[in-house]
Scaffold this motif. Structure first.
Motif, PDB file in Angstrom:
ATOM      1  N   ASP A  43      20.542  -0.096 -11.777  1.00  0.00           N
ATOM      2  CA  ASP A  43      19.606  -1.210 -11.947  1.00  0.00           C
ATOM      3  C   ASP A  43      19.858  -2.279 -10.900  1.00  0.00           C
ATOM      4  OD1 ASP A  43      21.925  -2.446 -12.761  1.00  0.00           O
ATOM      5  OD2 ASP A  43      21.379  -2.568 -14.877  1.00  0.00           O
ATOM      6  N   GLN A  44      18.905  -3.219 -10.820  1.00  0.00           N
ATOM      7  CA  GLN A  44      18.950  -4.369  -9.905  1.00  0.00           C
ATOM      8  C   GLN A  44      19.095  -3.917  -8.450  1.00  0.00           C
ATOM      9  OE1 GLN A  44      20.985  -8.014 -11.117  1.00  0.00           O
ATOM     10  NE2 GLN A  44      21.629  -6.981 -13.024  1.00  0.00           N
ATOM     11  N   VAL A  46      16.632  -3.345  -5.198  1.00  0.00           N
ATOM     12  CA  VAL A  46      15.272  -3.698  -4.786  1.00  0.00           C
ATOM     13  C   VAL A  46      15.029  -3.258  -3.354  1.00  0.00           C
ATOM     14  CG1 VAL A  46      15.213  -5.673  -6.358  1.00  0.00           C
ATOM     15  CG2 VAL A  46      15.977  -5.986  -3.971  1.00  0.00           C
ATOM     16  N   ALA A  97      24.351  -5.722  -9.961  1.00  0.00           N
ATOM     17  CA  ALA A  97      23.776  -4.369 -10.082  1.00  0.00           C
ATOM     18  C   ALA A  97      24.851  -3.375 -10.495  1.00  0.00           C
ATOM     19  CB  ALA A  97      23.158  -3.943  -8.754  1.00  0.00           C
ATOM     20  N   VAL A 145      10.328  -5.445  -4.553  1.00  0.00           N
ATOM     21  CA  VAL A 145       9.933  -4.547  -5.652  1.00  0.00           C
ATOM     22  C   VAL A 145      11.135  -3.728  -6.086  1.00  0.00           C
ATOM     23  CG1 VAL A 145       8.480  -2.576  -6.242  1.00  0.00           C
ATOM     24  CG2 VAL A 145       7.542  -4.471  -4.924  1.00  0.00           C
ATOM     25  N   ASP A 146      11.253  -3.501  -7.376  1.00  0.00           N
ATOM     26  CA  ASP A 146      12.340  -2.669  -7.904  1.00  0.00           C
ATOM     27  C   ASP A 146      12.265  -1.278  -7.283  1.00  0.00           C
ATOM     28  OD1 ASP A 146      13.226  -0.577 -10.232  1.00  0.00           O
ATOM     29  OD2 ASP A 146      14.446  -2.391 -10.267  1.00  0.00           O
ATOM     30  N   ARG A 148      13.430   1.588  -8.216  1.00  0.00           N
ATOM     31  CA  ARG A 148      13.089   2.671  -9.139  1.00  0.00           C
ATOM     32  C   ARG A 148      11.581   2.771  -9.317  1.00  0.00           C
ATOM     33  NH1 ARG A 148      17.647   4.781 -11.634  1.00  0.00           N
ATOM     34  NH2 ARG A 148      16.235   6.132 -12.809  1.00  0.00           N
ATOM     35  N   ALA A 149      10.927   1.625  -9.396  1.00  0.00           N
ATOM     36  CA  ALA A 149       9.476   1.642  -9.546  1.00  0.00           C
ATOM     37  C   ALA A 149       8.799   2.096  -8.262  1.00  0.00           C
ATOM     38  CB  ALA A 149       8.980   0.261  -9.962  1.00  0.00           C
ATOM     39  N   TYR A 150       9.313   1.631  -7.116  1.00  0.00           N
ATOM     40  CA  TYR A 150       8.681   1.974  -5.838  1.00  0.00           C
ATOM     41  C   TYR A 150       8.781   3.474  -5.543  1.00  0.00           C
ATOM     42  CZ  TYR A 150       7.779   2.234  -0.851  1.00  0.00           C
ATOM     43  OH  TYR A 150       7.275   2.576   0.375  1.00  0.00           O
TER      44      TYR A 150
END
Length: 785
Positions: A43-44, A46, A97, A145-146, A148-150
């Motif tokens: 996590d965290q 970007v 992170a 943008v995160d 993981r999402a990208y």
């Protein structure tokens, strides 16, 4: 079949979670084998941009980077990657992170300089096994943008284990169709609309093997951008399906294969010489494949060729001579339908396993080539530009399939439940089946992609799958049971197995498929039955003997430390394709010590006579005759053919030393192979009263030729014994002092008994004299004095 969950959900809208969806697919026959995350948890992290990079004041191999992360002021981060440079978009782990491996990012000092974060490589994020430098992202990646999402890293990779009859599910569209049929979800159609020709250029196609290629589609696309690259979204879907990117055009053909299930191929147009021809290979032709191998083509191989010779192994792999490369500007696209019979076995013959051959061997929708051609054309034009010519179609095409007659009453009888007709029609509709209910029985038209549906029972099975096997209540079968007759003259096969098990043998079941080499080693039967599509090159013929499987099992046991091995197998051998040429045989093998390790007797190796005694007991009350003979797999001089009532029923002997050495067995095992029918048939028991009068024993020693076998003597005398003689057995063989050279002495035990009186000496002497006279006349025997 491996694919991305996200890709599947783009084709079918369902609210079911992947675990629930996998369970539904498994119950319907598409087994869920695995679900794996695309990336480990972190996590965290970007998307970040390096806006400045300068050498670390206290370290030559470190850089002090100024990094924009989309929030607050740019961060100062120390980085040791050689590819860190201004303008690079990369992944940045912020302070706090948590990365794979339990790493937590904190503010640190590196050689006296503060560092507030970490620029990450693909390996550090668990996205690759190895990486050189930090992760490089596209220049248009949005900062902040995160990650993981990208990169869609919360996606999962799904693997399904498909049965051979469901070749229609070797594509995302096929699986999406199945999900829509099972759940009632809405299916998103792939855009396969026609692409208008912007160029009149055609390339001629000639199908010379129409029976193997009923449909061939080709199209020229000219003016491709050589600098074009495969977009990230396509590369992502390919990678998560286990396919690496090669070239934008090749990637499109692989993408269409995964998306629609239609194998395609692209030829460099500039490397083609004359028309493209679909034909059978000719003797002496060779092809240099894309994987670097060069193969000699057999006459039963379907190929794509031009005036210069073979271009590709049809439905399996393309050739290197016409492959698309970095400088390719013009291509000729191929989308064809090759029949399973034209492709099956060829890939395995050359040691190949390709996505194309896997699909064509199982079957591909014959109506798919044109749709796949339009889909691939659209994608290539979007990615690489260029102008597409008209589609050239060749071949006779595939005729319409006749409808299948369906009786609802029959479905009820087979399933054991009553399904309303409206429900059955709804289920058929989900599968894309058109039903004419006005006819009796119903006429069901099957779509082209469901080539596995050919009979009424197939439709009934589809009803059960979609209705849900778990929703069919279990019911105990109801039937009238009868005792089957068991004739006394037939011996149950289980009795044979029980006897051998009691003698210390272990039953094995081996493959009916063996290699041609094993066939030649162990049998003197007719030519082997060669398999058209063997599962392995070492299993390419049907066995004509049980011995290869037994010896292979012995070798396996010896490798695992078993020194004393006793094996048997009851199975069929295959001397021909009709039932009469597939006899049931009983084979066995004994290796190692004659007896288990013990203190009561000294150790010795099992020999011919140990197993001979066991076979004589197995045949009892019948007496087989053991006749010296020659067998290619057995030791000369330690081999016998078994006869029963004058009919050959099997073999017994030690394995030939040549094979013992070849298969590394140490010592030769004693093997046997018998016709099971000879053991099954047995004479009916007959009543014979016990005599109340004493039996008399007489021993008879005769001298015969040294090379005369004892077996024929015993068989002949027993057949001609006087009624008073109840037993005639050999108990001694002697050669040496008092017996002339070239002769041997045989000592027989005779038991004489009458059922109604005590025998007199006169009667006993007469019976002994009769036996001696028989031996003298038939075997030139003389009484030993």
């Amino acid at each position: 079949m491996q694919f991305s969950e996200r890709w599947l959900r783009s084709l079918v809208e369902t609210d079911l979670g992947i675990e629930a969806l996998g369970e539904r697919l498994t119950l319907a026959g598409l087994e869920l084998e695995a679900i794996a995350p695309v990336a480990p948890p972190f996590d965290q992290v970007v998307v970040a941009e390096i806006i400045a990079a300068r050498r670390h004041p206290n370290a030559d191999r470190l850089q002090l980077c100024t990094v924009r992360v989309g929030q607050g002021e740019p961060l100062a981060i120390v980085c040791g990657a050689a590819n860190a440079r201004p303008g690079l978009k990369t992944a940045c782990a912020l302070v706090g992170a948590r990365l794979p491996g339990g790493i937590e990012i904190r503010p640190v000092q590196v050689r006296g300089v503060d560092s507030h974060g970490m620029l990450c490589s693909a390996r550090e994020l668990g996205l690759a096994e190895a990486a050189e430098g930090i992760l490089e992202l596209p220049h248009d990646a949005p900062v902040g943008v995160d990650l993981r999402a990208y990169l869609h890293l919360d996606d999962r990779i799904v693997t399904l284990k498909l049965t051979p009859n469901r070749g229609d599910c070797l594509s995302l569209t096929g699986i999406a169709r199945e999900v829509a049929a099972l759940t009632g979800a809405r299916l998103q159609a792939v855009d396969c609309s026609e692409v208008s020709a912007a160029s009149p250029v055609r390339h001629p196609v000639d199908v010379l093997a129409a029976e193997a290629c009923p449909r061939y589609c080709g199209r020229v696309i000219r003016g491709l951008d050589a600098a074009a690259r495969t977009p990230a979204w396509m590369a992502e879907r390919l990678a998560r399906s286990g396919v690496r990117c090669i070239h934008p055009v090749v990637d499109v053909t692989n993408y269409v294969l995964l998306e629609l299930g239609q194998p395609m191929h692209a030829f460099d147009l500039g490397r083609l010489a004359g028309p493209v021809r679909v034909r059978w290979a000719q003797a002496g032709e060779r092809l240099h494949l894309l994987n670097g191998e060069e193969i000699a083509l057999a006459p039963d191989c379907l190929i794509i060729a031009d005036d210069g010779g073979p271009l590709a192994l049809a439905g399996i792999m393309g050739g290197a001579g016409s492959a698309v490369g970095e400088g390719t500007r013009d291509v000729f696209l191929e989308a064809a339908h090759f029949t399973p019979a034209a492709v099956a076995g060829r890939a395995r013959r050359y040691g190949l396993a390709t996505d194309s051959s896997q699909r064509f061997e199982r079957g591909v929708d014959p109506e798919l080539p044109r749709r796949a051609m339009e889909r691939a054309t659209r994608l290539i034009l979007e990615l690489c530009g260029g102008e597409a010519g008209p589609v050239v179609e060749a071949g006779p095409g595939v005729g319409a399939r006749p409808p299948i007659a369906f009786r609802p009453q029959r479905a009820e009888r087979l399933l054991g439940i009553s399904l309303p007709e409206a429900h059955m029609l709804a289920l058929f509709g989900r599968l894309g089946l058109a039903v004419d209910t006005g006819a009796t029985p119903w006429q069901v038209q099957v779509p082209s992609w469901r080539f596995d549906l050919v009979r009424e029972v197939d439709l009934i099975e589809e009803l059960a799958r979609l209705h849900g096997y778990e929703r069919i209540p279990p019911r105990a079968p109801s039937a009238v049971s009868h005792m089957l007759p068991a004739h006394e003259s037939e011996r149950p096969l289980d009795d044979l197995k029980a006897y051998l098990s009691a003698m210390g043998y272990h039953e094995v079941i081996t493959y009916s498929f063996i290699s041609s080499e094993q066939h030649n080693d162990f049998t003197n039967e007719t030519e082997p039955i060669v398999l058209r599509n063997p599962i392995a090159s070492s299993m390419n013929v049907m066995r004509a003997s049980l011995l290869p499987g037994l010896v292979h099992t012995l070798r396996h046991n010896l490798n695992h430390g078993q020194e004393r091995v006793r094996l048997f197998e009851l199975g069929r051998c295959f001397l021909g394709t009709d039932a009469a040429a597939q006899p049931l045989r009983l084979g066995g093998l004994a290796h190692g010590a004659a007896l288990p390790e013990q203190w009561g007797m000294s150790a010795r190796t099992v020999d011919f006579y140990d197993v001979k005694a066991e076979l004589e007991a197995l045949f009892w009350p019948q007496r087989p005759e053991f006749v010296p003979a020659a067998h290619p797999a057995l030791h000369p001089g330690r081999c016998a053919r078994l006869r029963l009532h004058g009919v050959e029923v099997g073999w017994l002997g030690s394995l030939h030393p040549r094979l013992t050495q070849k298969y590394d067995l140490g010592t030769s095992p004693v093997v046997f192979e018998l016709q099971a029918q000879a053991l099954i048939q047995r004479p009916l028991p007959r009543y014979a009263g016990l005599s109340r009068f004493p039996a008399v024993r007489r021993d008879l020693a005769v001298v015969v030729a040294a090379d005369l076998p004892v077996g024929p003597i015993l068989a002949a005398v027993r057949a001609a014994l006087p009624a008073l003689v109840t037993e005639f057995e050999l108990f001694d063989v002697y050669q040496g002092q008092a017996v002339e050279p070239g002769k041997k002495s045989l000592a027989f035990r005779m038991l004489l008994q009458h059922t109604e009186k005590t025998l007199t000496d006169t009667e006993i002497d007469a019976a002994v004299a009769q036996v001696l006279d028989f031996l003298t006349r038939h075997f030139d025997a003389r009484l030993r004095t």
